[in-house]
Scaffold this motif. Structure first.
Motif, PDB file in Angstrom:
ATOM      1  N   PRO A  34       0.837  -1.206   0.000  1.00 38.08           N
ATOM      2  CA  PRO A  34       0.000   0.000   0.000  1.00 38.08           C
ATOM      3  C   PRO A  34       0.870   1.253   0.000  1.00 38.08           C
ATOM      4  O   PRO A  34       1.955   1.269   0.577  1.00 38.08           O
ATOM      5  CB  PRO A  34      -0.791  -0.113   1.308  1.00 38.08           C
ATOM      6  CG  PRO A  34       0.004  -1.020   2.171  1.00 38.08           C
ATOM      7  CD  PRO A  34       0.761  -1.942   1.254  1.00 38.08           C
ATOM      8  N   THR A  35       0.395   2.289  -0.664  1.00 39.97           N
ATOM      9  CA  THR A  35       1.109   3.563  -0.706  1.00 39.97           C
ATOM     10  C   THR A  35       1.007   4.229   0.661  1.00 39.97           C
ATOM     11  O   THR A  35      -0.068   4.324   1.233  1.00 39.97           O
ATOM     12  CB  THR A  35       0.510   4.479  -1.786  1.00 39.97           C
ATOM     13  OG1 THR A  35       0.601   3.797  -3.030  1.00 39.97           O
ATOM     14  CG2 THR A  35       1.267   5.784  -1.878  1.00 39.97           C
ATOM     15  N   LEU A  36       2.129   4.657   1.170  1.00 38.31           N
ATOM     16  CA  LEU A  36       2.189   5.210   2.523  1.00 38.31           C
ATOM     17  C   LEU A  36       1.839   6.697   2.586  1.00 38.31           C
ATOM     18  O   LEU A  36       1.321   7.164   3.588  1.00 38.31           O
ATOM     19  CB  LEU A  36       3.580   4.967   3.105  1.00 38.31           C
ATOM     20  CG  LEU A  36       3.793   5.213   4.575  1.00 38.31           C
ATOM     21  CD1 LEU A  36       2.839   4.366   5.417  1.00 38.31           C
ATOM     22  CD2 LEU A  36       5.218   4.910   4.966  1.00 38.31           C
ATOM     23  N   PHE A  37       2.118   7.438   1.508  1.00 36.94           N
ATOM     24  CA  PHE A  37       1.918   8.891   1.532  1.00 36.94           C
ATOM     25  C   PHE A  37       0.896   9.328   0.498  1.00 36.94           C
ATOM     26  O   PHE A  37       0.844   8.796  -0.600  1.00 36.94           O
ATOM     27  CB  PHE A  37       3.243   9.617   1.245  1.00 36.94           C
ATOM     28  CG  PHE A  37       4.272   9.455   2.310  1.00 36.94           C
ATOM     29  CD1 PHE A  37       4.255  10.258   3.439  1.00 36.94           C
ATOM     30  CD2 PHE A  37       5.264   8.493   2.195  1.00 36.94           C
ATOM     31  CE1 PHE A  37       5.208  10.112   4.434  1.00 36.94           C
ATOM     32  CE2 PHE A  37       6.222   8.343   3.188  1.00 36.94           C
ATOM     33  CZ  PHE A  37       6.191   9.146   4.305  1.00 36.94           C
ATOM     34  N   GLU A  38       0.127  10.337   0.864  1.00 39.49           N
ATOM     35  CA  GLU A  38      -0.792  10.990  -0.066  1.00 39.49           C
ATOM     36  C   GLU A  38       0.026  11.967  -0.912  1.00 39.49           C
ATOM     37  O   GLU A  38       1.006  12.538  -0.433  1.00 39.49           O
ATOM     38  CB  GLU A  38      -1.875  11.761   0.701  1.00 39.49           C
ATOM     39  CG  GLU A  38      -2.824  10.883   1.486  1.00 39.49           C
ATOM     40  CD  GLU A  38      -3.691   9.999   0.602  1.00 39.49           C
ATOM     41  OE1 GLU A  38      -4.118  10.469  -0.475  1.00 39.49           O
ATOM     42  OE2 GLU A  38      -3.908   8.837   0.978  1.00 39.49           O
ATOM     43  N   PRO A  39      -0.392  12.198  -2.169  1.00 37.82           N
ATOM     44  CA  PRO A  39       0.318  13.203  -2.983  1.00 37.82           C
ATOM     45  C   PRO A  39       0.309  14.569  -2.287  1.00 37.82           C
ATOM     46  O   PRO A  39      -0.699  14.973  -1.709  1.00 37.82           O
ATOM     47  CB  PRO A  39      -0.498  13.248  -4.280  1.00 37.82           C
ATOM     48  CG  PRO A  39      -1.226  11.939  -4.323  1.00 37.82           C
ATOM     49  CD  PRO A  39      -1.480  11.556  -2.891  1.00 37.82           C
ATOM     50  N   GLY A  40       1.449  15.256  -2.343  1.00 38.46           N
ATOM     51  CA  GLY A  40       1.549  16.590  -1.760  1.00 38.46           C
ATOM     52  C   GLY A  40       1.767  16.621  -0.258  1.00 38.46           C
ATOM     53  O   GLY A  40       1.708  17.694   0.344  1.00 38.46           O
ATOM     54  N   GLU A  41       2.018  15.480   0.365  1.00 36.78           N
ATOM     55  CA  GLU A  41       2.280  15.432   1.813  1.00 36.78           C
ATOM     56  C   GLU A  41       3.430  16.399   2.137  1.00 36.78           C
ATOM     57  O   GLU A  41       4.541  16.245   1.617  1.00 36.78           O
ATOM     58  CB  GLU A  41       2.631  14.005   2.230  1.00 36.78           C
ATOM     59  CG  GLU A  41       3.255  13.863   3.604  1.00 36.78           C
ATOM     60  CD  GLU A  41       2.336  14.299   4.725  1.00 36.78           C
ATOM     61  OE1 GLU A  41       2.812  15.090   5.568  1.00 36.78           O
ATOM     62  OE2 GLU A  41       1.174  13.876   4.753  1.00 36.78           O
ATOM     63  N   PRO A  42       3.188  17.425   2.981  1.00 38.06           N
ATOM     64  CA  PRO A  42       4.218  18.444   3.250  1.00 38.06           C
ATOM     65  C   PRO A  42       5.528  17.879   3.802  1.00 38.06           C
ATOM     66  O   PRO A  42       6.606  18.346   3.422  1.00 38.06           O
ATOM     67  CB  PRO A  42       3.567  19.376   4.273  1.00 38.06           C
ATOM     68  CG  PRO A  42       2.113  19.102   4.212  1.00 38.06           C
ATOM     69  CD  PRO A  42       1.944  17.708   3.689  1.00 38.06           C
ATOM     70  N   VAL A  43       5.462  16.902   4.677  1.00 38.35           N
ATOM     71  CA  VAL A  43       6.695  16.336   5.242  1.00 38.35           C
ATOM     72  C   VAL A  43       7.495  15.634   4.148  1.00 38.35           C
ATOM     73  O   VAL A  43       8.721  15.787   4.067  1.00 38.35           O
ATOM     74  CB  VAL A  43       6.376  15.370   6.408  1.00 38.35           C
ATOM     75  CG1 VAL A  43       7.618  14.626   6.850  1.00 38.35           C
ATOM     76  CG2 VAL A  43       5.765  16.140   7.571  1.00 38.35           C
ATOM     77  N   LEU A  44       6.820  14.892   3.298  1.00 37.76           N
ATOM     78  CA  LEU A  44       7.506  14.217   2.191  1.00 37.76           C
ATOM     79  C   LEU A  44       8.122  15.228   1.241  1.00 37.76           C
ATOM     80  O   LEU A  44       9.247  15.032   0.761  1.00 37.76           O
ATOM     81  CB  LEU A  44       6.540  13.283   1.451  1.00 37.76           C
ATOM     82  CG  LEU A  44       7.139  12.528   0.271  1.00 37.76           C
ATOM     83  CD1 LEU A  44       8.354  11.709   0.679  1.00 37.76           C
ATOM     84  CD2 LEU A  44       6.080  11.645  -0.364  1.00 37.76           C
ATOM     85  N   GLU A  45       7.434  16.320   0.998  1.00 35.46           N
ATOM     86  CA  GLU A  45       7.985  17.365   0.127  1.00 35.46           C
ATOM     87  C   GLU A  45       9.273  17.934   0.722  1.00 35.46           C
ATOM     88  O   GLU A  45      10.231  18.202   0.011  1.00 35.46           O
ATOM     89  CB  GLU A  45       6.960  18.480  -0.119  1.00 35.46           C
ATOM     90  CG  GLU A  45       5.764  18.041  -0.937  1.00 35.46           C
ATOM     91  CD  GLU A  45       6.124  17.426  -2.286  1.00 35.46           C
ATOM     92  OE1 GLU A  45       7.014  17.967  -2.973  1.00 35.46           O
ATOM     93  OE2 GLU A  45       5.506  16.413  -2.659  1.00 35.46           O
ATOM     94  N   ARG A  46       9.287  18.097   2.014  1.00 36.77           N
ATOM     95  CA  ARG A  46      10.488  18.612   2.704  1.00 36.77           C
ATOM     96  C   ARG A  46      11.647  17.619   2.587  1.00 36.77           C
ATOM     97  O   ARG A  46      12.785  18.006   2.330  1.00 36.77           O
ATOM     98  CB  ARG A  46      10.129  18.859   4.173  1.00 36.77           C
ATOM     99  CG  ARG A  46      11.085  19.712   4.920  1.00 36.77           C
ATOM    100  CD  ARG A  46      10.691  21.197   4.761  1.00 36.77           C
ATOM    101  NE  ARG A  46      11.647  22.051   5.408  1.00 36.77           N
ATOM    102  CZ  ARG A  46      11.452  22.636   6.582  1.00 36.77           C
ATOM    103  NH1 ARG A  46      10.338  22.490   7.210  1.00 36.77           N
ATOM    104  NH2 ARG A  46      12.394  23.399   7.091  1.00 36.77           N
ATOM    105  N   VAL A  47      11.345  16.335   2.757  1.00 32.22           N
ATOM    106  CA  VAL A  47      12.374  15.293   2.613  1.00 32.22           C
ATOM    107  C   VAL A  47      12.885  15.270   1.171  1.00 32.22           C
ATOM    108  O   VAL A  47      14.097  15.179   0.938  1.00 32.22           O
ATOM    109  CB  VAL A  47      11.824  13.911   3.041  1.00 32.22           C
ATOM    110  CG1 VAL A  47      12.800  12.801   2.701  1.00 32.22           C
ATOM    111  CG2 VAL A  47      11.493  13.902   4.531  1.00 32.22           C
ATOM    112  N   ARG A  48      11.981  15.380   0.215  1.00 32.32           N
ATOM    113  CA  ARG A  48      12.386  15.419  -1.202  1.00 32.32           C
ATOM    114  C   ARG A  48      13.333  16.585  -1.468  1.00 32.32           C
ATOM    115  O   ARG A  48      14.311  16.445  -2.191  1.00 32.32           O
ATOM    116  CB  ARG A  48      11.156  15.594  -2.097  1.00 32.32           C
ATOM    117  CG  ARG A  48      10.440  14.333  -2.404  1.00 32.32           C
ATOM    118  CD  ARG A  48       9.349  14.562  -3.460  1.00 32.32           C
ATOM    119  NE  ARG A  48       8.735  13.296  -3.742  1.00 32.32           N
ATOM    120  CZ  ARG A  48       7.449  13.043  -3.568  1.00 32.32           C
ATOM    121  NH1 ARG A  48       6.616  13.982  -3.135  1.00 32.32           N
ATOM    122  NH2 ARG A  48       6.971  11.852  -3.855  1.00 32.32           N
TER     123      ARG A  48
END
Length: 168
Positions: A4-18
């Protein structure tokens, strides 16, 4: 069976990690196990989302000498699967409790643990360029504060000075 996909598109924390991971030479993002992984070539240096019940975390490869001290910090834990190989994870979030500069340092160390020599050389050159640019900005700002005119930049024809390749 697909993960299963863990993150929704546009997740702010993931964007910061990216943002942090994209700064590294030849870094690529590859989705594996339903979560983004960041790689130096083919080798993983960060996994976003250590586990399903702790998605706002990253898995990283610490310097082996720093590992014991890192484990003493709040929010740092041994993740499943990667942990037995020496990797750690840290909780991150979009709140004020996350020290993103510290997270960036952990990512830098992780990258250096897995990167090829040419990638580390490129990273060091990139850091040197940024440091030189920062030093130049600082010097110019100091001159401006003192009311001095900035000196005209020196132009080199490439023929002056000494060269190590020149015969002695």
């Amino acid at each position: 069976m697909e993960h299963p996909t863990l993150f929704e598109p546009g997740e702010p924390v993931l964007e910061r990690v990216r943002e942090i991971c994209a700064r590294f030479p030849e870094a690529v993002e590859v989705e594996s196990w339903g979560r983004p992984t960041f790689r130096a070539g083919k080798k993983i240096f960060v996994v976003a989302g250590a586990m399903m019940d702790r998605p706002l975390s990253i898995v990283f490869k610490p310097d082996p000498e720093e590992r014991p001290a890192l484990l003493e910090l709040p929010g740092v834990f041994v993740p499943p699967y990667f942990g037995p190989s020496g990797w750690l994870a840290i909780d991150v979030g979009d709140d004020a409790d996350t020290d993103w500069a510290f997270v960036a340092e952990l990512v830098d160390t992780s990258y250096r643990q897995v990167a090829l020599k040419r990638q580390r050389v490129a990273l060091d050159a990139q850091a040197g360029d940024a440091r030189d640019a920062g030093d130049a900005r600082d010097a110019k700002a100091e001159q401006h504060e003192r009311g001095e005119r900035s000196a005209r930049p020196a132009v080199s024809s490439g023929t002056g000075g000494t060269s190590r390749s020149r015969a002695r």
